[in-house]
Design a protein around this motif. Sequence first.
Motif, mmCIF file in Angstrom:
data_model
loop_
_atom_site.group_PDB
_atom_site.id
_atom_site.type_symbol
_atom_site.label_atom_id
_atom_site.label_comp_id
_atom_site.label_asym_id
_atom_site.label_seq_id
_atom_site.Cartn_x
_atom_site.Cartn_y
_atom_site.Cartn_z
ATOM 1 N N VAL A 106 2.357 -4.584 3.836
ATOM 2 C CA VAL A 106 1.665 -5.095 5.013
ATOM 3 C C VAL A 106 1.646 -6.618 4.934
ATOM 4 O O VAL A 106 1.168 -7.180 3.950
ATOM 5 C CB VAL A 106 0.215 -4.567 5.050
ATOM 6 N N SER A 149 -8.607 -5.534 14.745
ATOM 7 C CA SER A 149 -8.848 -5.199 13.342
ATOM 8 C C SER A 149 -7.519 -5.014 12.619
ATOM 9 O O SER A 149 -6.593 -4.418 13.154
ATOM 10 C CB SER A 149 -9.677 -3.918 13.287
ATOM 11 N N GLY A 150 -7.420 -5.584 11.420
ATOM 12 C CA GLY A 150 -6.203 -5.429 10.636
ATOM 13 C C GLY A 150 -5.153 -6.473 10.930
ATOM 14 O O GLY A 150 -4.039 -6.402 10.418
ATOM 15 N N SER A 151 -5.494 -7.478 11.748
ATOM 16 C CA SER A 151 -4.490 -8.464 12.121
ATOM 17 C C SER A 151 -4.353 -9.572 11.080
ATOM 18 O O SER A 151 -3.466 -10.405 11.172
ATOM 19 C CB SER A 151 -4.838 -9.061 13.485
ATOM 20 N N LEU A 177 0.850 -1.189 0.000
ATOM 21 C CA LEU A 177 0.000 0.000 0.000
ATOM 22 C C LEU A 177 0.886 1.239 0.000
ATOM 23 O O LEU A 177 1.532 1.555 1.000
ATOM 24 C CB LEU A 177 -0.894 0.015 1.243
ATOM 25 N N ALA A 180 -0.155 -9.381 5.710
ATOM 26 C CA ALA A 180 -1.473 -9.778 6.194
ATOM 27 C C ALA A 180 -1.421 -11.205 6.729
ATOM 28 O O ALA A 180 -2.096 -11.542 7.696
ATOM 29 C CB ALA A 180 -2.497 -9.661 5.078
#
Lengths: 245, 405
Positions: A18, A40-42, A13, A20
Amino acid sequence: MIRLEQLCKTYHLGGESVHALDHMDLAIAAGDYLSVIGPSGSGKSTLLNMLGLLDTPDSGEYWLEEQQVSLLNEEQRAALRNQRIGFVFQAYHLIDRLNARENIELPLVLNGTPPKLRRPLIDELLQRLGLEKHALHLPHQLSGGQRQRVAIARAVIRKPALLLADEPTGNLDSHSSNEVIELLEELNGEGITLLVVTHDPKIGERAHRRLWMQDGRLTGENLDAESREGRTGRKDRKGSDDAQR
Amino acid sequence: MRSADLLSFNLRLLTRQWFRTLMILLATAVGVAAVLLLTGLGEGARRFVLEEFSLLGQDTLIMLPGRKETTGGLPPLTGEGSRDITLADVAALERLSSISLAAPLIAGNAQVVYAGRNREVMTLGTSARFFEIRELTLKQGRSLPLIPLERAEAVCLIGPKAKADLFGSAQALGQWLRIGERRFRVIGIIEDRGQSLGMDVSDQLIIPVASAQQIFNVQGMFRVFLKVRPGSSMQQARSEIIDLMQKRHGGERDVTLITQDALLGAFDDILKLLTLSVGAIAAISLVVAGILIMNITLISVSQRTAEIGLLKALGASSKDIRLLFLSEAMLLALLGALIGIGSGYALLWLGHSLWPQFPVSVPLWALLGALSIALGVAALFAWLPASRAARLPPVEALHGEVGHA
Ligand SMILES: Nc1ncnc2c1ncn2[C@@H]1O[C@H](COP(=O)(O)OP(=O)(O)O)[C@@H](O)[C@H]1O
Ligand SMILES: [Mg+2]
């Protein structure tokens, strides 16, 4: 039933990458009830989408029912999704121009099941989920809980082996949440492998096997005592679960 | 996916977005109707012209007084500044070995009176040969007598329309009527066969050529119809005629010969141009419809991103998704084309009932062409958006737009 080896998925990004999924190893037995808990986002959804063949890893291997998924082509993966995997999403993802019955019918329509064979399957499921009265209702005429039950019916109409639920209660009040979770657990009780992704520890705690996730890695795992002992006598265990509560 | 399911899935979409559907149907229907209308009219014009001039037959020549080059422009319809074509010329022409029949023609409007009714009627002076060459048949009575061309007999034949005008429903055969200053007995009634060469035989009187010379006070022929003897070539007949006329007119080449080919050739350019513009207009209107379909399909794809993701999650392959969007566009094009065919034929039928003498008929190639162009354009223009939909990764599609339901 499921085996992940060193599975990686990286998103880029704006110059920043990132992770994921970061070298994820995981094995899931048939009939298991797992939750994946994390902020969130883990990477929870990414994991679920990998397992559901909606996404492809950058590296690593994934075996689903002894099949190496990376060797399958797009059409085989689609067929596998249709036959073996059911999805339940936070936002329900019902098609708003189709009524409840038609939404539930979609997986059967997509695999070309003749209408004559579809009808009894749907009738049975509608009755079981207490949705008979709502069969002809459009999604906007249903409550959140009812919508999610329609979505669950759609997910299991093909009697899949694996049910993947991504924040299934995220949009629901606590009463409907309970109903939905209990329905999912009931289906798990019938032998379907259930994986629930959530950021809500209260929901996650109910699973027999709980995975904690952070930054694309598993940071912890919890197993119920009975589960560790062995995966027989499922009925009994469910009874003891209820007793605990 | 079964085709019945595909159809009902698509119909659901189309009826839900009825305005959008209506617009595409309209665009396609207009395109297809335009093709049918224009080709129908073009074909009608072509047939009209062919019917008009093919009455002459492939083996007929028309001779006009005066010399005009037949290349470029229509041949002259009136002769000027040249020697008359006389009855003796006509007789000599018929004796040529390459000519089987020669019919003189003098034409003009004459005042015709019967029982106080007064009409101006186109009157043709000719011989019995005229009936053979023009293949005229009689409803009643007999044809002009086989008499020397110079003999002015007081007999006439009358077309059905002229007969109705003058006699009403009364018996005409055997009656005497007055043409100009002379009296003629009606000996036959001509079968109606509509327009031909711009002359409506049904509205005419036919009298012996010598009588016409007296009535109109002319000597020269207006035209001479010449039928080439079977076995002789057109070319041979043509040169024999020219040679003969040149010899008879003191070395002067002062007649013009026209053939059906020359006449039709003059119309050919117009008809070609017509067909060309028909094709162009039709193609443009259908391509416009195609672009509309592409835009609408693109919008549909972006609006239904989440649905595409969902369908993929439920087991639809890329191929299924492409088929879904392609078939939606094709269904629209097919429905639009059918509406277009219906309204195109309705308009042509309406036109035909208003102008019955103008033949309208849609050539089969235009019908099939319009249908396949409409479907082809839809498939072509929907392919891009449909493939875009098919390529959407399911995860991103699911997140692309979270449906409100
Ligand atoms: N399509 C994508 N493009 C870019 N980054 C993504 C995409 N999907 C997920 N991510 C990133 O990957 C990480 C994990 O996302 P996700 O699996 O959705 O987390 P969770 O479900 O646990 O909230 C997040 O940092 C997210 O921003
Ligand atoms: Mg998530």
